[in-house]
Design an enzyme around this catalytic site. Sequence first.
Site, PDB file in Angstrom:
ATOM      1  N   GLU A  85     -16.254 -35.751   7.746  1.00 40.29           N
ATOM      2  CA  GLU A  85     -15.050 -35.970   8.571  1.00 40.29           C
ATOM      3  C   GLU A  85     -13.934 -36.423   7.636  1.00 40.29           C
ATOM      4  OE1 GLU A  85     -13.949 -35.578  11.979  1.00 40.29           O
ATOM      5  OE2 GLU A  85     -12.208 -36.029  10.724  1.00 40.29           O
ATOM      6  N   ASP A 112     -13.553 -32.875   2.780  1.00 36.43           N
ATOM      7  CA  ASP A 112     -13.572 -31.543   3.371  1.00 36.43           C
ATOM      8  C   ASP A 112     -15.006 -31.004   3.417  1.00 36.43           C
ATOM      9  OD1 ASP A 112     -13.066 -28.770   3.870  1.00 36.43           O
ATOM     10  OD2 ASP A 112     -12.987 -28.443   1.696  1.00 36.43           O
ATOM     11  N   ASP A 135     -11.399 -27.782  15.299  1.00 36.36           N
ATOM     12  CA  ASP A 135      -9.960 -27.648  15.570  1.00 36.36           C
ATOM     13  C   ASP A 135      -9.654 -26.189  15.922  1.00 36.36           C
ATOM     14  OD1 ASP A 135      -9.277 -30.335  15.131  1.00 36.36           O
ATOM     15  OD2 ASP A 135      -9.285 -30.032  12.973  1.00 36.36           O
ATOM     16  N   LYS A 139      -2.626 -20.793  17.591  1.00 33.49           N
ATOM     17  CA  LYS A 139      -1.596 -19.774  17.315  1.00 33.49           C
ATOM     18  C   LYS A 139      -2.158 -18.687  16.397  1.00 33.49           C
ATOM     19  CE  LYS A 139       2.314 -22.851  17.825  1.00 33.49           C
ATOM     20  NZ  LYS A 139       3.047 -23.919  17.176  1.00 33.49           N
ATOM     21  N   ARG A 210     -14.267 -36.593  24.404  1.00 34.83           N
ATOM     22  CA  ARG A 210     -12.868 -36.506  24.821  1.00 34.83           C
ATOM     23  C   ARG A 210     -12.357 -35.061  24.678  1.00 34.83           C
ATOM     24  NH1 ARG A 210      -8.168 -38.138  21.786  1.00 34.83           N
ATOM     25  NH2 ARG A 210      -9.428 -38.281  19.908  1.00 34.83           N
TER      26      ARG A 210
HETATM   27  C1  LIG Z   1     -11.158 -31.319  17.575  1.00 35.97           C
HETATM   28  S1  LIG Z   1     -11.994 -32.548  16.687  1.00 35.97           S
HETATM   29  C2  LIG Z   1     -13.605 -32.541  17.472  1.00 35.97           C
HETATM   30  C3  LIG Z   1     -14.361 -33.827  17.297  1.00 35.97           C
HETATM   31  C4  LIG Z   1     -15.780 -33.867  17.863  1.00 35.97           C
HETATM   32  N1  LIG Z   1     -16.634 -32.853  17.270  1.00 35.97           N
HETATM   33  C5  LIG Z   1     -15.798 -33.768  19.356  1.00 35.97           C
HETATM   34  O1  LIG Z   1     -16.379 -32.813  19.885  1.00 35.97           O
HETATM   35  O2  LIG Z   1     -15.241 -34.641  20.002  1.00 35.97           O
HETATM   36  C6  LIG Z   1     -12.314 -31.725  15.129  1.00 35.97           C
HETATM   37  C7  LIG Z   1     -12.597 -32.700  13.986  1.00 35.97           C
HETATM   38  O3  LIG Z   1     -12.962 -31.950  12.822  1.00 35.97           O
HETATM   39  C8  LIG Z   1     -12.391 -32.567  11.677  1.00 35.97           C
HETATM   40  N2  LIG Z   1     -12.306 -31.521  10.618  1.00 35.97           N
HETATM   41  C9  LIG Z   1     -11.605 -30.364  10.680  1.00 35.97           C
HETATM   42  N3  LIG Z   1     -11.788 -29.635   9.563  1.00 35.97           N
HETATM   43  C10 LIG Z   1     -12.635 -30.353   8.777  1.00 35.97           C
HETATM   44  C11 LIG Z   1     -13.208 -30.137   7.497  1.00 35.97           C
HETATM   45  N4  LIG Z   1     -12.954 -29.006   6.779  1.00 35.97           N
HETATM   46  N5  LIG Z   1     -14.024 -31.073   6.990  1.00 35.97           N
HETATM   47  C12 LIG Z   1     -14.296 -32.210   7.672  1.00 35.97           C
HETATM   48  N6  LIG Z   1     -13.785 -32.486   8.906  1.00 35.97           N
HETATM   49  C13 LIG Z   1     -12.972 -31.565   9.453  1.00 35.97           C
HETATM   50  C14 LIG Z   1     -11.050 -33.085  12.167  1.00 35.97           C
HETATM   51  O4  LIG Z   1     -10.555 -34.140  11.353  1.00 35.97           O
HETATM   52  C15 LIG Z   1     -11.394 -33.552  13.597  1.00 35.97           C
HETATM   53  O5  LIG Z   1     -11.763 -34.916  13.624  1.00 35.97           O
END
Ligand SMILES: C[S@@+](CC[C@H](N)C(=O)[O-])C[C@H]1O[C@@H](n2cnc3c(N)ncnc32)[C@H](O)[C@@H]1O
Length: 232
Positions: A85, A112, A135, A139, A210
């Site tokens: 994360e 990452d 995420d 778009k 959430r």
């Molecule tokens: C939309 S949130 C979903 C959180 C959780 N999985 C949930 O269902 O509630 C996506 C998370 O992925 C993390 N994230 C996105 N790309 C990432 C990456 N390449 N490496 C680590 N974390 C990543 C973001 O910081 C974010 O906290």
Amino acid sequence: MTSFVRRTSRMTEAQEKAWRAHAPRIVIDIPQVQPNGVLSPRQPLDLAQVFGREAPLVIEIGPGMGESLVALAKAHPQTNFLTFEVYRSAVGGIVVKCAQTEVDNIRVAMVDAVTGLQHLVEPGAASEFWTFFPDPWPKNRHHKRRLVDTAFASLVASRLTIDGLWRLATDWPNYADQIRGVFADHPDFLNLYGDLGGIAPRWSGRPVTRFEQRGVDEGRPIRDFTVRRIVR
Ligand SMILES: C[S@@+](CC[C@H](N)C(=O)[O-])C[C@H]1O[C@@H](n2cnc3c(N)ncnc32)[C@H](O)[C@@H]1O
């Protein structure tokens, strides 16, 4: 290009306090992280040392505040959970939840996931992967930022045991189409629900977060996927 934009946000006072007390145990100390969260090449982690024991490994990518991760880790004390994360205040939330619930089988790599998996995790290390509500980058011009594509699937496959599972979920229909397409063609995975349009039943083990609730509230269908690592 990464699947995230580095965000800066302050942690709450409770998160800062818990961070000072518990982060040294839960958040893995990883030198060589670039300011954008990308990791430079280095030795893989010694997971037995990181967790203080040998146990089956589950890797969650992007757990956010750890709403599902911490509950599932509590329910499976015999499993080690490694998570990637990048968002510091989300990691603060995980640290607080681990402390509050006395969960000690989670370790967080605040880097990452792509470069983290490449450089920190040995091939075949994990028996399961989870990616819930990545995420969405809705778009069209941002779709190339989406985490789950063929190259990422190949990387996950390389870190899974043969027969290991990857569970995913999204509430964005065209991301679901993209994920289904990735697995339809991928030589290293079998979609366990390929005969049923590729969509798995909702995994009952997964608490509603959430992000899932927001999708439901805004009328988006929740799509789950369960795929198995295979050798053709
Ligand atoms: C939309 S949130 C979903 C959180 C959780 N999985 C949930 O269902 O509630 C996506 C998370 O992925 C993390 N994230 C996105 N790309 C990432 C990456 N390449 N490496 C680590 N974390 C990543 C973001 O910081 C974010 O906290």
